[in-house]
Design a protein around this motif. Sequence first.
Motif, PDB file in Angstrom:
ATOM      1  N   LYS A  66       0.832  -1.213   0.000  1.00  0.00           N
ATOM      2  CA  LYS A  66       0.000   0.000   0.000  1.00  0.00           C
ATOM      3  C   LYS A  66       0.859   1.254   0.000  1.00  0.00           C
ATOM      4  O   LYS A  66       0.646   2.176  -0.797  1.00  0.00           O
ATOM      5  CB  LYS A  66      -0.926  -0.016   1.219  1.00  0.00           C
ATOM      6  N   HIS A  67       1.835   1.315   0.907  1.00  0.00           N
ATOM      7  CA  HIS A  67       2.641   2.516   1.082  1.00  0.00           C
ATOM      8  C   HIS A  67       3.497   2.803  -0.148  1.00  0.00           C
ATOM      9  O   HIS A  67       3.638   3.976  -0.552  1.00  0.00           O
ATOM     10  CB  HIS A  67       3.541   2.355   2.304  1.00  0.00           C
ATOM     11  N   GLN A  68       4.071   1.763  -0.727  1.00  0.00           N
ATOM     12  CA  GLN A  68       4.970   1.917  -1.870  1.00  0.00           C
ATOM     13  C   GLN A  68       4.242   1.855  -3.216  1.00  0.00           C
ATOM     14  O   GLN A  68       4.883   1.955  -4.260  1.00  0.00           O
ATOM     15  CB  GLN A  68       6.049   0.831  -1.837  1.00  0.00           C
ATOM     16  N   LYS A  69       2.940   1.631  -3.180  1.00  0.00           N
ATOM     17  CA  LYS A  69       2.130   1.492  -4.404  1.00  0.00           C
ATOM     18  C   LYS A  69       2.712   0.434  -5.349  1.00  0.00           C
ATOM     19  O   LYS A  69       2.790   0.621  -6.572  1.00  0.00           O
ATOM     20  CB  LYS A  69       2.012   2.843  -5.113  1.00  0.00           C
ATOM     21  N   LEU A  70       3.082  -0.693  -4.762  1.00  0.00           N
ATOM     22  CA  LEU A  70       3.703  -1.764  -5.545  1.00  0.00           C
ATOM     23  C   LEU A  70       2.707  -2.445  -6.475  1.00  0.00           C
ATOM     24  O   LEU A  70       3.070  -2.864  -7.579  1.00  0.00           O
ATOM     25  CB  LEU A  70       4.336  -2.795  -4.599  1.00  0.00           C
ATOM     26  N   PHE A  71       1.476  -2.570  -6.043  1.00  0.00           N
ATOM     27  CA  PHE A  71       0.466  -3.203  -6.896  1.00  0.00           C
ATOM     28  C   PHE A  71       0.233  -2.349  -8.137  1.00  0.00           C
ATOM     29  O   PHE A  71       0.181  -2.847  -9.261  1.00  0.00           O
ATOM     30  CB  PHE A  71      -0.825  -3.390  -6.103  1.00  0.00           C
ATOM     31  N   GLU A  72       0.093  -1.039  -7.935  1.00  0.00           N
ATOM     32  CA  GLU A  72      -0.102  -0.134  -9.072  1.00  0.00           C
ATOM     33  C   GLU A  72       1.078  -0.220 -10.043  1.00  0.00           C
ATOM     34  O   GLU A  72       0.890  -0.192 -11.269  1.00  0.00           O
ATOM     35  CB  GLU A  72      -0.270   1.301  -8.575  1.00  0.00           C
ATOM     36  N   LYS A  73       2.272  -0.337  -9.484  1.00  0.00           N
ATOM     37  CA  LYS A  73       3.476  -0.429 -10.309  1.00  0.00           C
ATOM     38  C   LYS A  73       3.412  -1.628 -11.238  1.00  0.00           C
ATOM     39  O   LYS A  73       3.657  -1.520 -12.450  1.00  0.00           O
ATOM     40  CB  LYS A  73       4.704  -0.525  -9.403  1.00  0.00           C
ATOM     41  N   HIS A  74       3.060  -2.785 -10.699  1.00  0.00           N
ATOM     42  CA  HIS A  74       3.034  -4.004 -11.516  1.00  0.00           C
ATOM     43  C   HIS A  74       1.794  -4.077 -12.400  1.00  0.00           C
ATOM     44  O   HIS A  74       1.826  -4.717 -13.457  1.00  0.00           O
ATOM     45  CB  HIS A  74       3.160  -5.226 -10.608  1.00  0.00           C
ATOM     46  N   LEU A  75       0.716  -3.425 -11.992  1.00  0.00           N
ATOM     47  CA  LEU A  75      -0.454  -3.341 -12.870  1.00  0.00           C
ATOM     48  C   LEU A  75      -0.118  -2.548 -14.136  1.00  0.00           C
ATOM     49  O   LEU A  75      -0.539  -2.910 -15.242  1.00  0.00           O
ATOM     50  CB  LEU A  75      -1.618  -2.677 -12.143  1.00  0.00           C
ATOM     51  N   LYS A  76       0.661  -1.491 -13.978  1.00  0.00           N
ATOM     52  CA  LYS A  76       1.046  -0.696 -15.146  1.00  0.00           C
ATOM     53  C   LYS A  76       1.935  -1.501 -16.094  1.00  0.00           C
ATOM     54  O   LYS A  76       1.896  -1.310 -17.314  1.00  0.00           O
ATOM     55  CB  LYS A  76       1.773   0.570 -14.689  1.00  0.00           C
ATOM     56  N   GLU A  77       2.730  -2.402 -15.543  1.00  0.00           N
ATOM     57  CA  GLU A  77       3.605  -3.227 -16.371  1.00  0.00           C
ATOM     58  C   GLU A  77       2.810  -4.280 -17.145  1.00  0.00           C
ATOM     59  O   GLU A  77       3.087  -4.551 -18.317  1.00  0.00           O
ATOM     60  CB  GLU A  77       4.653  -3.922 -15.498  1.00  0.00           C
ATOM     61  N   LEU A  78       1.819  -4.871 -16.493  1.00  0.00           N
ATOM     62  CA  LEU A  78       1.087  -5.986 -17.093  1.00  0.00           C
ATOM     63  C   LEU A  78      -0.190  -5.560 -17.810  1.00  0.00           C
ATOM     64  O   LEU A  78      -0.676  -6.284 -18.679  1.00  0.00           O
ATOM     65  CB  LEU A  78       0.742  -7.019 -16.008  1.00  0.00           C
ATOM     66  N   ALA A  79      -0.748  -4.431 -17.430  1.00  0.00           N
ATOM     67  CA  ALA A  79      -1.991  -3.960 -18.060  1.00  0.00           C
ATOM     68  C   ALA A  79      -1.926  -2.447 -18.239  1.00  0.00           C
ATOM     69  O   ALA A  79      -2.709  -1.696 -17.650  1.00  0.00           O
ATOM     70  CB  ALA A  79      -3.195  -4.355 -17.221  1.00  0.00           C
ATOM     71  N   PRO A  80      -0.990  -1.960 -19.073  1.00  0.00           N
ATOM     72  CA  PRO A  80      -0.764  -0.518 -19.183  1.00  0.00           C
ATOM     73  C   PRO A  80      -1.937   0.259 -19.768  1.00  0.00           C
ATOM     74  O   PRO A  80      -2.055   1.462 -19.537  1.00  0.00           O
ATOM     75  CB  PRO A  80       0.466  -0.429 -20.098  1.00  0.00           C
ATOM     76  N   ASN A  81      -2.798  -0.421 -20.516  1.00  0.00           N
ATOM     77  CA  ASN A  81      -3.920   0.273 -21.147  1.00  0.00           C
ATOM     78  C   ASN A  81      -5.194   0.241 -20.313  1.00  0.00           C
ATOM     79  O   ASN A  81      -6.207   0.825 -20.705  1.00  0.00           O
ATOM     80  CB  ASN A  81      -4.205  -0.334 -22.528  1.00  0.00           C
ATOM     81  N   ASP A  82      -5.134  -0.433 -19.180  1.00  0.00           N
ATOM     82  CA  ASP A  82      -6.307  -0.530 -18.321  1.00  0.00           C
ATOM     83  C   ASP A  82      -6.349   0.637 -17.340  1.00  0.00           C
ATOM     84  O   ASP A  82      -5.316   1.136 -16.884  1.00  0.00           O
ATOM     85  CB  ASP A  82      -6.297  -1.840 -17.536  1.00  0.00           C
ATOM     86  N   ASP A  83      -7.549   1.019 -17.004  1.00  0.00           N
ATOM     87  CA  ASP A  83      -7.769   2.045 -15.990  1.00  0.00           C
ATOM     88  C   ASP A  83      -8.168   1.328 -14.702  1.00  0.00           C
ATOM     89  O   ASP A  83      -9.342   1.024 -14.486  1.00  0.00           O
ATOM     90  CB  ASP A  83      -8.865   3.008 -16.442  1.00  0.00           C
TER      91      ASP A  83
END
Length: 341
Positions: A66-83
Motif C-alpha cells: 500500500k505505502h509503496q504502491k507496488l500493486f499499481e506499479k506491476h499493474l502498469k507493467e502488465l496492463a498498461p492500457n487498463d484504468d
Amino acid sequence: MTMKKTAGLIVLVLALMLQACGQSKATEESGDSASSSQGQAQGKSATITIGYQSPTAQTWGALSIKHQKLFEKHLKELAPNDDVKVEWFDAPAGSILNNNMNGGKIQISFLGDMPSLLNGVLGITQPNYRSVFLAFDGKGALGRNQAIVVPNDSDVKTIGDLAGKTVSTPIGSSAHRMLLDTLRQHDMVDKVTIVDQSVTVGMQSIEQGKIAAHSTWAPYPDLILYKGIGKILSPGEATKIDYLAGVVANLDWAEENEPYVIAFLRALHEAHALVAEHPEEAAEIFEAESKFPPEVTRQMAENIRFRRGHLRQGPEDAERQHRLSDQHRQASEEAGSGGVC
C-alpha cells in the motif's frame, strides 16, 4: 468439499504462480510475455479492493504494498492500457474481511490462518462466493507473535490458574485458535469461559484489570510490554504450532483477471523482499501505516518472517501450503456436515 474441487483450486494457484515466474523471467529478457498478458485485458476499467488489517502485524506485507504502491506499479507493467483503481479496506479483524468478501465488496484479503480457513468454508457453503488461497504473508514459527496476556497485578501465574475464569479473544481469529490449542494441551478447554473481544478492547481490559486474560496477536503483546500495562502468561511458541498469515481471493474474480492476480503476486514478492533486505525501512513503513510506536514496529520487522520465495517454493513451503490446503478441505467438509458454525 470434493477432492475434485480442492484439486481445481490448487491447480489454479499453482498455474498462477508458475505463470508469474515465467512472465517475470520473460519480462527481464524481452518483455514479450508481459505484452501477451496486456493484450488479454486492454481497455478495461476496474476497481480492485484489497482488505487488510493494520492491527495485525503478521499481515503487514499489505502495508508495504500500500505505502509503496507496488500493486499499481506491476499493474502498469502488465496492463498498461487498463484504468485500474486500487482501494484499501482496513479492518480490525479477519471476520469483517470475510463478510465483505462474501458480499462481493472485496476481491483480495490478507488474513490470519483461522480466518483463511473460514474463508474457504464460505467458498463452499455460500452460493455466490468461491475462495482461493493465493500466497503466504507473515509467519510466526512455532506460534511466535501471539500470546496470552494478563494484568500486571494478576494472581494468574500458570494456564492452570485460569480454571473458572474468563478469557477474551476475537472469536474465529488466529488468537482464538492459539488459545484453544493452549487450553487443550492443559486439558482446560471446558474449565475456562471464552468471550469475544477485539484486540484493542482486550488490551484496555488488561490495563484496567477487567479480564483475567486476553489472547492476542502481534503487535499487541509487544505493545502491552512496551507500555508496561500487562505481562505475558503464555507465549504462542508454547503451542509449537506455526502462526501463519496468507492472502485469499475471490476465485471467480481471479479467473477473470489473471493479469491482475499476477501483478499482485509480484507486488507481494517485492514487499517481502523489502522487509528481508531493508528491515529498518520496512519498520518505518509499518509505523507510518499502522501508527504503532517505532520501538514496536522495529520489533515486528525483526520477529516476523515474510517469505520472499512464494513464487518459487521450497520443500518447507510446499509442505506448509499442503497442510493448510488439507485443513481447508477438512474445514469445508465439516461445514458441509454441519460441524462448523
